[in-house]
Design a protein around this motif. Structure first.
Motif, PDB file in Angstrom:
ATOM      1  N   ALA A  88       0.830  -1.208   0.000  1.00  0.00           N
ATOM      2  CA  ALA A  88       0.000   0.000   0.000  1.00  0.00           C
ATOM      3  C   ALA A  88       0.865   1.260   0.000  1.00  0.00           C
ATOM      4  N   ARG A  89       1.975   1.219   0.732  1.00  0.00           N
ATOM      5  CA  ARG A  89       2.851   2.391   0.773  1.00  0.00           C
ATOM      6  C   ARG A  89       3.373   2.731  -0.624  1.00  0.00           C
ATOM      7  N   LYS A  90       3.837   1.715  -1.343  1.00  0.00           N
ATOM      8  CA  LYS A  90       4.345   1.960  -2.696  1.00  0.00           C
ATOM      9  C   LYS A  90       3.254   2.469  -3.618  1.00  0.00           C
ATOM     10  N   ARG A  91       2.052   1.915  -3.459  1.00  0.00           N
ATOM     11  CA  ARG A  91       0.954   2.351  -4.322  1.00  0.00           C
ATOM     12  C   ARG A  91       0.531   3.784  -3.991  1.00  0.00           C
ATOM     13  N   LEU A  93       2.358   6.221  -2.711  1.00  0.00           N
ATOM     14  CA  LEU A  93       3.360   7.150  -3.235  1.00  0.00           C
ATOM     15  C   LEU A  93       3.412   7.098  -4.760  1.00  0.00           C
ATOM     16  N   GLY A  94       3.106   5.932  -5.318  1.00  0.00           N
ATOM     17  CA  GLY A  94       3.100   5.792  -6.767  1.00  0.00           C
ATOM     18  C   GLY A  94       2.032   6.641  -7.438  1.00  0.00           C
ATOM     19  N   MET A  95       0.996   7.027  -6.692  1.00  0.00           N
ATOM     20  CA  MET A  95      -0.037   7.888  -7.264  1.00  0.00           C
ATOM     21  C   MET A  95       0.557   9.175  -7.818  1.00  0.00           C
ATOM     22  N   PHE A  96       1.578   9.672  -7.150  1.00  0.00           N
ATOM     23  CA  PHE A  96       2.183  10.928  -7.588  1.00  0.00           C
ATOM     24  C   PHE A  96       3.049  10.732  -8.835  1.00  0.00           C
ATOM     25  N   GLU A  97       3.592   9.539  -9.008  1.00  0.00           N
ATOM     26  CA  GLU A  97       4.318   9.222 -10.233  1.00  0.00           C
ATOM     27  C   GLU A  97       3.342   9.163 -11.413  1.00  0.00           C
ATOM     28  N   VAL A  98       2.183   8.597 -11.173  1.00  0.00           N
ATOM     29  CA  VAL A  98       1.147   8.552 -12.205  1.00  0.00           C
ATOM     30  C   VAL A  98       0.759   9.976 -12.607  1.00  0.00           C
ATOM     31  N   LEU A  99       0.563  10.827 -11.602  1.00  0.00           N
ATOM     32  CA  LEU A  99       0.212  12.217 -11.880  1.00  0.00           C
ATOM     33  C   LEU A  99       1.303  12.936 -12.654  1.00  0.00           C
ATOM     34  N   LEU A 171      -3.105  15.326  -3.647  1.00  0.00           N
ATOM     35  CA  LEU A 171      -3.297  15.005  -5.067  1.00  0.00           C
ATOM     36  C   LEU A 171      -3.863  16.202  -5.818  1.00  0.00           C
ATOM     37  N   ASP A 172      -4.937  16.775  -5.288  1.00  0.00           N
ATOM     38  CA  ASP A 172      -5.554  17.916  -5.959  1.00  0.00           C
ATOM     39  C   ASP A 172      -4.647  19.139  -5.931  1.00  0.00           C
ATOM     40  N   GLY A 173      -3.896  19.296  -4.846  1.00  0.00           N
ATOM     41  CA  GLY A 173      -2.958  20.410  -4.772  1.00  0.00           C
ATOM     42  C   GLY A 173      -1.873  20.303  -5.821  1.00  0.00           C
ATOM     43  N   ALA A 174      -1.358  19.099  -6.017  1.00  0.00           N
ATOM     44  CA  ALA A 174      -0.335  18.891  -7.043  1.00  0.00           C
ATOM     45  C   ALA A 174      -0.886  19.209  -8.431  1.00  0.00           C
ATOM     46  N   ASP A 195       5.259  11.476   1.704  1.00  0.00           N
ATOM     47  CA  ASP A 195       6.147  10.524   2.366  1.00  0.00           C
ATOM     48  C   ASP A 195       6.259  10.859   3.851  1.00  0.00           C
ATOM     49  N   MET A 196       6.384  12.144   4.165  1.00  0.00           N
ATOM     50  CA  MET A 196       6.460  12.558   5.569  1.00  0.00           C
ATOM     51  C   MET A 196       5.131  12.308   6.276  1.00  0.00           C
ATOM     52  N   LEU A 197       4.043  12.488   5.534  1.00  0.00           N
ATOM     53  CA  LEU A 197       2.723  12.274   6.115  1.00  0.00           C
ATOM     54  C   LEU A 197       2.522  10.824   6.514  1.00  0.00           C
ATOM     55  N   LEU A 198       3.092   9.911   5.767  1.00  0.00           N
ATOM     56  CA  LEU A 198       2.973   8.491   6.108  1.00  0.00           C
ATOM     57  C   LEU A 198       3.679   8.172   7.415  1.00  0.00           C
TER      58      LEU A 198
END
Length: 222
Positions: A88-91, A93-99, A171-174, A195-198
């Motif tokens: 779940a952690r990788k997924r 953080l991976g959301m931002f790579e998708v974005l 996500l929306d902020g980015a 990452d820090m939030l996690l």
């Protein structure tokens, strides 16, 4: 062999699909108010009669086009997220790579649903309702990943809901920063914050180390 009725039905469906595709593309690129029905009809290659056959108004067409985009965007985002890892952690953080890949594309014009909501004042307008539904679906997906992260990390499960809401804001902020700045790396900045939030809420689920205190010894009578 298709009957005449089947053929006519296929033609009608095709015209509707072309109107939806044209509306989505033009509105995403230029906005709702700046896009007229005539432009949509021209781009779709259909007759104006087709528009009135399938939609009672321009707003109805826009709402349907956004609903169509919601389904496609969510499928794309979920599939892209799932390719980024088996935890779940990788997924998350991976959301931002998708974005970031999306931000770097030539046809990126921000979030179609935030854009649309910004043009429509009434919260009960069908267009705003579709935009709200999209964010609810996105939050639901993020929440599922946050729940999985809570299990993996030992994070207090009570914080998963809060984490998912914070994640949606990142996500929306980015997306908003990338649109205004033109910098695809806004996704990486958001990822660093994520990452820090996690780490922060995860710590809430673990016992805190007690501060060191000086040892005291009892004096014995001599």
């Amino acid at each position: 062999m298709a009957t005449e009725t089947d053929s006519e039905s296929t033609t009608r469906d095709s015209a509707r699909d072309r109107l939806l595709a044209a509306a989505e593309a033009l509105i995403y690129a230029g906005g709702i108010h700046a896009t007229g029905v005539d432009a949509i009809v021209r781009q779709s290659g259909t007759a104006r009669k087709s528009f009135y056959t399938h939609f009672e108004s321009k707003d109805a067409l826009v709402a349907a086009a956004l609903d169509r985009r919601d389904e496609r965007w969510m499928n794309w985002f979920i599939a892209g997220t799932q390719r980024h890892g088996n935890t779940a952690r990788k997924r998350l953080l991976g959301m931002f790579e998708v974005l970031r890949d999306w931000f770097a594309s030539e046809d990126f014009h921000g979030c179609a649903f935030l854009n649309a909501a910004g043009e429509i004042a009434s919260a009960e307008d069908p267009i705003r309702i579709v935009a709200r539904k999209h964010k609810e679906r996105l939050l639901e997906f993020v929440r599922a990943e946050c729940d999985a992260f809570a299990i993996e990390s030992g994070m207090d499960a009570r914080h998963a809901a809060q984490l998912s809401r914070q994640w949606l804001i990142l996500l929306d902020g980015a997306i908003a920063v990338a649109l205004v700045s033109g910098d695809a790396d806004a996704a990486l900045d958001a990822r660093a914050a994520a990452d820090m939030l996690l780490e922060a809420p995860a710590a809430k689920g673990r016992p805190r180390n007690k501060p060191n205190t000086p040892l005291t010894t009892k004096r014995t009578a001599t």
